[in-house]
Each structure stands twice: as structure tokens, then as C-alpha cells.
Scaffold this motif. Structure first.
Motif, mmCIF file in Angstrom:
data_model
loop_
_atom_site.group_PDB
_atom_site.id
_atom_site.type_symbol
_atom_site.label_atom_id
_atom_site.label_comp_id
_atom_site.label_asym_id
_atom_site.label_seq_id
_atom_site.Cartn_x
_atom_site.Cartn_y
_atom_site.Cartn_z
ATOM 1 N N THR A 19 40.287 45.297 29.719
ATOM 2 C CA THR A 19 39.856 46.155 30.819
ATOM 3 C C THR A 19 38.880 45.409 31.700
ATOM 4 O O THR A 19 38.305 44.386 31.309
ATOM 5 C CB THR A 19 39.182 47.427 30.298
ATOM 6 N N GLY A 20 38.711 45.938 32.926
ATOM 7 C CA GLY A 20 37.753 45.325 33.820
ATOM 8 C C GLY A 20 37.664 46.047 35.132
ATOM 9 O O GLY A 20 38.241 47.123 35.328
ATOM 10 N N THR A 21 36.933 45.421 36.074
ATOM 11 C CA THR A 21 36.764 45.984 37.405
ATOM 12 C C THR A 21 37.061 44.913 38.450
ATOM 13 O O THR A 21 36.889 43.714 38.205
ATOM 14 C CB THR A 21 35.337 46.506 37.611
ATOM 15 N N ALA A 22 37.512 45.350 39.613
ATOM 16 C CA ALA A 22 37.819 44.462 40.736
ATOM 17 C C ALA A 22 37.761 45.299 42.001
ATOM 18 O O ALA A 22 37.242 46.421 41.995
ATOM 19 C CB ALA A 22 39.192 43.821 40.543
ATOM 20 N N CYS A 23 38.306 44.769 43.100
ATOM 21 C CA CYS A 23 38.336 45.559 44.327
ATOM 22 C C CYS A 23 39.351 46.692 44.188
ATOM 23 O O CYS A 23 40.292 46.615 43.396
ATOM 24 C CB CYS A 23 38.657 44.679 45.526
ATOM 25 N N GLY A 24 39.150 47.741 44.967
ATOM 26 C CA GLY A 24 40.026 48.891 44.874
ATOM 27 C C GLY A 24 41.412 48.619 45.428
ATOM 28 O O GLY A 24 41.569 47.971 46.468
ATOM 29 N N GLU A 25 42.420 49.121 44.675
ATOM 30 C CA GLU A 25 43.818 48.979 45.064
ATOM 31 C C GLU A 25 44.193 47.510 45.328
ATOM 32 O O GLU A 25 44.809 47.160 46.325
ATOM 33 C CB GLU A 25 44.138 49.840 46.285
ATOM 34 N N CYS A 26 43.807 46.670 44.409
ATOM 35 C CA CYS A 26 44.111 45.233 44.466
ATOM 36 C C CYS A 26 44.990 44.852 43.279
ATOM 37 O O CYS A 26 45.266 45.667 42.399
ATOM 38 C CB CYS A 26 42.817 44.426 44.451
ATOM 39 N N THR A 27 45.433 43.601 43.259
ATOM 40 C CA THR A 27 46.255 43.084 42.166
ATOM 41 C C THR A 27 45.429 42.114 41.344
ATOM 42 O O THR A 27 44.826 41.174 41.892
ATOM 43 C CB THR A 27 47.499 42.364 42.707
ATOM 44 N N VAL A 28 45.395 42.335 40.033
ATOM 45 C CA VAL A 28 44.682 41.450 39.118
ATOM 46 C C VAL A 28 45.712 40.672 38.306
ATOM 47 O O VAL A 28 46.617 41.268 37.695
ATOM 48 C CB VAL A 28 43.746 42.244 38.191
ATOM 49 N N ASP A 29 45.597 39.333 38.325
ATOM 50 C CA ASP A 29 46.444 38.468 37.499
ATOM 51 C C ASP A 29 45.643 38.011 36.296
ATOM 52 O O ASP A 29 44.502 37.544 36.423
ATOM 53 C CB ASP A 29 46.924 37.262 38.299
ATOM 54 N N ILE A 30 46.245 38.123 35.118
ATOM 55 C CA ILE A 30 45.597 37.797 33.860
ATOM 56 C C ILE A 30 46.104 36.433 33.379
ATOM 57 O O ILE A 30 47.317 36.184 33.332
ATOM 58 C CB ILE A 30 45.897 38.858 32.787
ATOM 59 N N TYR A 31 45.175 35.556 33.012
ATOM 60 C CA TYR A 31 45.506 34.206 32.544
ATOM 61 C C TYR A 31 44.820 33.939 31.215
ATOM 62 O O TYR A 31 43.779 34.522 30.904
ATOM 63 C CB TYR A 31 45.044 33.154 33.559
ATOM 64 N N SER A 32 45.381 33.013 30.459
ATOM 65 C CA SER A 32 44.739 32.516 29.245
ATOM 66 C C SER A 32 44.520 31.018 29.353
ATOM 67 O O SER A 32 45.290 30.298 30.013
ATOM 68 C CB SER A 32 45.599 32.814 28.011
ATOM 69 N N ASP A 33 43.469 30.552 28.708
ATOM 70 C CA ASP A 33 43.098 29.141 28.763
ATOM 71 C C ASP A 33 42.203 28.862 27.569
ATOM 72 O O ASP A 33 41.645 29.796 26.965
ATOM 73 C CB ASP A 33 42.361 28.827 30.076
ATOM 74 N N ASP A 34 42.052 27.582 27.222
ATOM 75 C CA ASP A 34 41.065 27.252 26.203
ATOM 76 C C ASP A 34 39.710 26.940 26.827
ATOM 77 O O ASP A 34 38.761 26.599 26.131
ATOM 78 C CB ASP A 34 41.535 26.094 25.324
ATOM 79 N N ALA A 35 39.644 27.029 28.186
ATOM 80 C CA ALA A 35 38.378 26.821 28.884
ATOM 81 C C ALA A 35 38.200 27.968 29.876
ATOM 82 O O ALA A 35 38.289 29.131 29.500
ATOM 83 C CB ALA A 35 38.363 25.456 29.566
ATOM 84 N N ASN A 36 37.973 27.642 31.169
ATOM 85 C CA ASN A 36 37.650 28.696 32.135
ATOM 86 C C ASN A 36 38.587 28.711 33.339
ATOM 87 O O ASN A 36 38.212 29.180 34.400
ATOM 88 C CB ASN A 36 36.206 28.532 32.609
ATOM 89 N N GLU A 37 39.823 28.166 33.158
ATOM 90 C CA GLU A 37 40.793 28.190 34.251
ATOM 91 C C GLU A 37 41.964 29.089 33.867
ATOM 92 O O GLU A 37 41.739 30.145 33.261
ATOM 93 C CB GLU A 37 41.222 26.757 34.595
ATOM 94 N N GLY A 38 43.188 28.703 34.227
ATOM 95 C CA GLY A 38 44.320 29.592 33.999
ATOM 96 C C GLY A 38 45.562 28.852 33.561
ATOM 97 O O GLY A 38 46.503 28.688 34.345
ATOM 98 N N LEU A 39 45.584 28.403 32.310
ATOM 99 C CA LEU A 39 46.714 27.630 31.808
ATOM 100 C C LEU A 39 47.992 28.470 31.747
ATOM 101 O O LEU A 39 49.062 28.025 32.161
ATOM 102 C CB LEU A 39 46.377 27.085 30.421
ATOM 103 N N PHE A 40 47.887 29.715 31.233
ATOM 104 C CA PHE A 40 49.059 30.581 31.082
ATOM 105 C C PHE A 40 48.867 31.850 31.891
ATOM 106 O O PHE A 40 47.803 32.466 31.851
ATOM 107 C CB PHE A 40 49.261 30.970 29.613
ATOM 108 N N HIS A 41 49.911 32.273 32.597
ATOM 109 C CA HIS A 41 49.885 33.562 33.281
ATOM 110 C C HIS A 41 50.440 34.605 32.318
ATOM 111 O O HIS A 41 51.619 34.587 31.970
ATOM 112 C CB HIS A 41 50.715 33.515 34.557
ATOM 113 N N ASP A 42 49.568 35.545 31.891
ATOM 114 C CA ASP A 42 49.962 36.546 30.909
ATOM 115 C C ASP A 42 50.535 37.806 31.534
ATOM 116 O O ASP A 42 51.246 38.564 30.862
ATOM 117 C CB ASP A 42 48.765 36.930 30.030
#
Length: 722
Positions: free
Chosen positions: A535-558
Motif C-alpha cells: 500500500t501507499g500514497t501518490a498523486c490523485g488519479e495517477c498510475t503507480v508502477d511497482i518494481y523490485s530490485d536488490d537496491a533502490n532502482e527498478g530491476l523488475f516491473h511487478d
């Protein structure tokens, strides 16, 4: 219709018989007599002097009759000047007359004949050789030191093979023409070169065209040229393809015409192979004057329509392992045409070693495409060159596509120089960057970083897409040094509405995505507040893309999720971990930086680290059409391209004349050689099954399919051998 087909056959037959006369001055003559045989290297004023000179032979062919001491009724010119490469010197102020006759030919043979002009100063119209007739075939010449263009062509259906332009007969000494090397103007269907079986040197139908000076191009396809084909040549280097010709001060190939093709799809096979077949080697073209804005390897002008640049090595040697850059501050390819296609899934270019930009796309107002190329690397996609500049620069453009979302369409863009990005987008809009590998080797996993980050958008660049809206559109942007994976620099606004989604971004020296100034409206990233579910928060009526990584970037798009009107979101999907990050894309298509990472308690097994297809997937999995296995030999298809066409006719006529040794590469039998036992005929290229491979076999190929010449006991032309 039947009458038209018969007429087209007889036109083809006439042209074929003319070529027979070129190579067989004995009983097989084409137009009522033997060819005009040049018997002297001197260039006297026309007259009866007991021997046929080249000037007199051209005049006799133009007159289609006996003139002076030459018989031009066969419309052909050959030479009997002794061994080696004889030189015919043309005095200043007295250029050779134009060859105006249609269906004519000039053949200097396997060892070639040199036509040497007076050199400088430049004199307009004083070309080394001028062709205005249609259907003219030129082979085996060396054309040097002309006061204007080496070869000037305004006739339709012109062919040039096995010749040197601007370089001496040794293939290494610069003897520049003062104008363009070869200029095609107001003419359709010119063919410069042809398939090259041997990769190591410029042989077979290959032309060596180098040494351009005075800011000219070695090959110029001018306004009015159309459907020209420049294939299998060395342009800018010496005959070995390993060294630039000294003194090159011009472009390699410049195109202003319509539907012209530079290179082709035959010759670039599995990664790591050399430049062969249709591949042009375009390297060492050192345009160094104030006109450097026009580039120096391949120039595609704004008024060019439908240009295709496919299957070439541009800025490397013939093996693709060493750099021979175009210009000390030059470009590999400069395109300003909105309809140009550079590369393709069956026509990968290797564009590397060029010191300013390997590819420069400027001023487009349409859908120019850069696709499936290796940019900045060797031909195997495993190493970079120290001389690389920026990989791809896009300036003042609107609508270009870099890569693509289908398998094999992505480019490999790696190895840009120190502090230089892989892709730079400057004052440009509606650019789509999809499916590329940026900062890796061709495997999409091993590091091969760009020196200054992966992708930068700056200086009024808005409404661009890096990635897309599906996994197949994602780029792999990894390992890049001294910069972010994607850098949105808003210090010179507006730089906004740039969408960055579905990419694999990881292991970059800077942030995965970095926004500065007002870049992308400085949109804040989401905040992750909990897990199980995420869960989380972002701007209203926006699209959130979820990623996984072993650091702080986005290796995999989940996955992705929409926020509600207050900006809250919940992602119920599975997570790869061990860390999870997220980006935010608002209704204006701005994408944020990655959020702070959130640790997942129990990560699931890690999938393959490259969600984007490597740019070679189609080429490596699809057999190259260059060589057909012997089990599928097609009668008349002597180069094993899969079809019977004009190239087969040219290969046969040159073999019959001794211009080519007939050697094919790979599994394709050599012309004149034995083919599998039990097949008919028993020699490859014996199309009419008369026991020999000669010009009559070429005629049978040329006539097909409009008219079938007799070939009893043979498989029909175009059919598979049994």
C-alpha cells in the motif's frame, strides 16, 4: 499482356547478348560484330591512326558503327593493353566524351584498367567517366584524379562492379577525384556493387570508393535518383578494409533521392561475423572542414524519401573488431529524413567508433526509425571502442522511433565515451525509445556501460516515451557510469510529460530516474506505507508502477495500479523483492523518480534479469538467407539468396568473363563446382545443362520468368533441384 511479356523478354535478351559480347569477343557477339577493343593507353585526338583508343571507342559505340579504328556495332568496349593495370592518362581540359548509347558496356577485366585525369584544380563537368545512356554496365575500371566527379551517371539502370574510384590500382594509394567519387543524378535503378563472398578484402562485385576531398561524398545519390542500391562496397577504407585511405575529407554516402538503399539484408548473420555479402564497409570518411554539421559516414538529407540503411559496418574495420571512425569529430549516420529506416530485424547495422555521435537524428517531422542496430560495440555486441562519442543523439526532432516493442527490434546502445550518454534527446518531442539494451552487452545481462548515463532528456524535450505500456516495450537501462539511468533535466524548460514506464532500470552509478529543475513538473514519487498487500500514497488519479530490485532502482516491473481521488493505492499482486520501489505517472504523462525502497519480508524466486528482448533475438533465431543448405538448392539461384534475380545473372556473367572466381560462402556451392550427387545439372550454375557454365546460362536466368530458354533435362528455373 502476352505481347508485353514477349517484348520485355526481347529487351532483356538484347541487353544480355550485349553483355555476352563484352566478355566473349569471339563468335558469341551481340550487336553484329566484336567489341571495340582499346589497344593503346594514349589518348590521341579522334582520327584514323591504326589503333582504337578509349576516346575513339566511346565515340564509335555512341555512333553504333565503325568509326575511326573502332567497331562500335556491338555497343561494348574491352581492352587489350597487356598485363597488370594499364593507365590511360586524360589531359587537362579535354575530358572523355559521355557514353550516350543505351545497352552499352565497358569492361576492364579482372586486373582492371585505370582512367587517370589531370587532378586539380576542380573544373565543373570534367568527370573521369560520364554515363548518360540507359542500361549501361561498367566493370573493372580504376577512375582517379578527375577534375570533377570520378563517375557521373544520369542514365537509367546503371551497374558498376569490380572497380576502384579515387584510389590507385594497388587499393591503398589515394588518387582523389576533385568532385564526388560516384554521383547518380536524375536516374533510376542504379546498382553500385553487389554481393561479396570474401569478407577479408574488397573482391568480387565490390567497388572500392574512397579518397573524397573538398567536402564531397564518395557516393552521392542526388535529388532525382531513385531505387538505387549501394551494396557490398568498401567506402572510405583501403582494399583490405582495415585502414582508412589517407586524405579522405568527405562523406561516405550521401542520399537526397527516393527509395534508395544502402546495404541490404544478405551478409549480416549471427552476431560477431564480418562485413560480407550486401554489407557496405563505410569507415574512415574524415569530413573535417566547417561543413562537419553534415556528418561524414552516411548522410540522409531532409529531402530524401524512403531511404533504407541496412546491414552495414559504419565506423569499424571489416571484421567489426577495430574502430576506423568517420571523422575525428564525425558522425556514423546523420539522418534528417522523416521516412528513413536505419537497420531492421533482418538488417542490423554495426555503427561504432565514431567520435561525436554514432547516430545523429535531427530535424525529423515524421516517423524515422532506428531499429535492431549495434551502436557503440563490436559486431558481437561484447566490447566497446574507446573512440565512441554519444551513442544516439536526437535533436530538434519530432516523431522518431528508437527500437520497437516486437522481438528483435531493439537496439544495443552501449559503450558511449567518458561522461557521454547512450541516448541524448535534445529539443525533441514524440520520441519513442522502446525495447533497447542501454549499457549492457548483447546478452542484456553483462555490463557494457555508457560513460555518462543511459538516457538524458533535456532542453525543451517533452511528450516523449521511454519504455511504454507493456512489458514488451520496456528498455533495459543498466550499469551506466557517471549519471542516472534516465535523467530528465528541466533546467531549460519546458521538459515535461515524459513517460518512463515498464523498463528494467538497475545498477546505474546515479539514480535510476533523476529529475532536476522543473523536469517532468518535478512530480514527487509515491510513498510505500505497508505490505501484505503493498500500500501507499501518490498523486490523485495517477498510475503507480511497482518494481523490485536488490537496491533502490527498478530491476523488475511487478505490475501497476491506479490511485483513488485522494492518492491512496493498494497493489494486490505478487512481489519479487527483496526491495520494492514505485514510480508515479500523472494525467499529463509525467513520470516521477523511484520511491524510497521498501523491504519485502519473504522474496519469491528471482526471474531472468532482462525483461526486454535482446536486439538480436530475431536475427539469431531466424536463419540468415545468405546461404541456403544444399538440400534446398534452387535452379538458377547461384548466390543462394532464395530467389532467382538480377544478382544471379550478374554473378554468372562475371564468372563466365573471369571477373569473378565464383566462390560462394557457407553452404552455397561455388559457381562451376560440383553439387550433390544425383542432382541435375551436376555443376552449380549450369542452368541450361549443356555441361559448361557460360554466358548462355546467364541469359537463361535473365530471360526468366518472361520467357523460358530451352534447357532439356534440367530442373525448371526457380524450382528446387531433385
Amino acid at each position: 499482356m502476352r505481347l508485353l511479356r514477349q517484348l520485355s523478354f526481347f529487351a532483356a535478351l538484347a541487353f544480355g547478348l550485349m553483355l555476352v559480347a563484352v566478355f566473349f569477343p569471339g563468335p558469341k557477339t551481340g550487336w553484329g560484330g566484336p567489341p571495340a577493343v582499346v589497344g593503346t593507353t594514349t589518348d590521341p585526338a579522334p582520327g584514323t591512326n591504326g589503333v582504337c583508343s578509349l576516346r575513339e571507342a566511346i565515340l564509335a559505340v555512341n555512333a553504333n558503327g565503325a568509326l575511326y579504328d573502332c567497331d562500335g556495332t556491338s555497343r561494348t568496349i574491352t581492352f587489350n593493353l597487356g598485363a597488370g593495370t594499364p593507365v590511360i592518362n586524360i589531359a587537362a581540359g579535354n575530358p572523355l566524351p559521355a557514353l550516350t548509347m543505351n545497352a552499352a558496356a565497358i569492361s576492364g577485366g579482372l586486373s582492371r584498367v585505370e582512367i587517370r585525369g589531370p587532378g586539380g584544380p576542380p573544373v565543373s563537368g570534367h568527370h573521369g567517366l560520364t554515363i548518360t545512356g540507359d542500361n549501361v554496365f561498367v566493370s573493372g575500371l580504376v577512375i582517379t584524379s578527375a577534375a570533377d566527379d570520378g563517375l557521373y551517371v544520369s542514365g537509367e539502370n546503371f551497374t558498376l562492379t569490380h572497380s576502384y574510384i579515387g584510389v590507385g590500382s594497388d587499393g591503398t594509394s589515394p588518387l582523389p577525384n576533385q568532385g564526388f567519387g560516384v554521383q547518380i543524378i536524375q536516374a533510376a535503378n542504379a546498382t553500385i556493387g553487389g554481393g561479396r563472398a570474401a569478407a577479408e578484402i574488397c573482391s568480387d562485385q565490390c567497388n572500392l570508393i574512397s579518397g573524397a576531398i573538398n567536402d564531397k561524398a564518395n557516393v552521392f545519390l542526388d535529388v532525382g535518383s531513385s531505387n538505387a542500391s549501394v551494396v557490398g562496397n568498401f567506402i572510405g577504407t583501403d582494399v583490405t578494409g582495415t585502414t582508412a585511405i589517407a586524405g579522405n575529407n568527405g562523406q561516405g554516402v550521401a542520399d537526397k533521392g527516393t527509395n534508395n538503399s544502402i546495404g541490404g539484408i544478405l551478409g549480416i548473420g549471427s552476431p560477431g561475423g564480418p562485413c560480407q555479402g550486401d554489407c557496405n564497409l563505410i569507415s574512415g570518411n574524415n569530413l573535417t572542414s566547417v561543413f562537419t554539421t553534415y556528418g561524414s559516414g552516411v548522410l540522409i538529407a531532409a529531402d530524401a524519401v524512403g531511404t533504407k540503411v541496412r546491414g552495414n559496418f559504419i565506423g569499424t574495420d571489416v571484421t567489426g573488431t577495430q574502430a576506423i571512425g568517420n571523422g575525428p569529430s564525425g558522425r556514423g549516420v546523420l539522418s534528417s529524413s522523416p521516412t528513413a529506416v536505419i537497420g531492421g530485424t533482418m538488417g542490423r547495422n554495426v555503427i561504432s567508433g565514431n567520435a561525436l555521435y554514432n547516430v545523429d537524428i535531427e530535424g525529423l517531422a515524421g516517423q524515422g526509425v532506428l531499429q535492431a542496430n549495434y551502436i557503440g560495440t563490436n559486431s558481437a555486441g561484447t566490447e566497446a571502442f574507446a573512440s565512441n562519442g554519444t551513442g544516439v543523439f536526437i535533436g530538434d526532432a519530432n516523431g522518431a522511433t528508437i527500437g520497437g516493442s516486437n522481438p528483435g527490434e531493439g537496439n544495443l546502445v552501449s559503450g558511449a565515451g567518458t561522461n557521454l550518454p547512450g541516448i541524448s534527446i535534445y529539443r525533441s518531442t514524440n520520441i519513442t525509445v522502446q525495447g533497447n539494451l542501454i549499457g549492457t552487452e548483447a546478452d542484456g545481462v553483462s555490463p557494457l556501460p555508457n560513460g555518462g548515463g543511459g538516457v538524458i532528456l533535456h532542453n525543451e524535450s517533452s511528450n516523449n516515451i521511454i519504455g511504454g505500456f507493456a512489458a514488451s516495450a520496456g528498455n533495459t537501462i543498466a550499469y551506466n557510469e557517471n549519471g542516472a539511468g534516465v535523467y530528465v533535466n528541466g533546467l531549460s524548460p519546458p521538459v515535461r510529460s515524459n513517460t518512463i514506464r515498464y523498463n528494467s532500470i538497475h545498477d546505474n552509478a546515479g539514480k535510476g530516474i533523476a529529475l532536476t529543475g522543473s523536469g517532468n513538473d518535478a512530480l514527487a514519487p509515491p510513498a510505500i506505507t505497508g505490505t501484505n498487500p503493498l500500500t501507499g500514497t501518490a498523486c490523485g488519479e495517477c498510475t503507480v508502477d511497482i518494481y523490485s530490485d536488490d537496491a533502490n532502482e527498478g530491476l523488475f516491473h511487478d505490475g501497476s495500479v491506479f490511485t483513488d481521488i485522494t492518492g491512496n493505492w493498494t497493489f494486490p499482486g505478487s512481489l519479487t523483492g527483496p526491495n520494492v520501489t514505485a514510480t508515479n505517472t500523472d494525467n499529463s504523462n509525467n513520470t516521477s523518480e523511484f520511491s524510497q525502497p521498501f523491504t519485502v519480508a519473504t522474496p519469491t524466486p528471482t526471474p531472468s534479469p532482462s525483461p526486454s528482448p535482446a536486439p538480436t533475438s530475431t536475427q539469431s533465431s531466424t536463419p540468415t538467407p545468405t546461404n541456403t543448405p544444399q538440400a534446398g538448392l534452387i535452379q538458377g539461384d547461384v548466390d543462394c539468396s532464395g530467389i532467382v534475380d538480377l544478382q544471379d545473372f550478374v554473378r554468372l556473367i562475371e564468372f563466365a568473363a573471369g571477373v569473378s572466381d565464383g566462390v560462394n560462402s557457407g553452404d552455397c556451392p561455388d559457381i562451376g563446382g560440383a553439387i550433390p550427387a544425383g542432382a541435375t545439372p551436376d555443376r552449380w550454375g549450369d542452368v541450361n545443362c549443356d555441361g559448361t557454365v557460360d554466358a548462355l546460362d546467364a541469359l537463361a536466368v535473365l530471360a526468366w520468368p518472361d520467357f523460358e530458354l530451352p534447357h532439356p533435362g534440367c530442373e525448371d528455373i526457380g524450382h528446387e533441384l531433385t
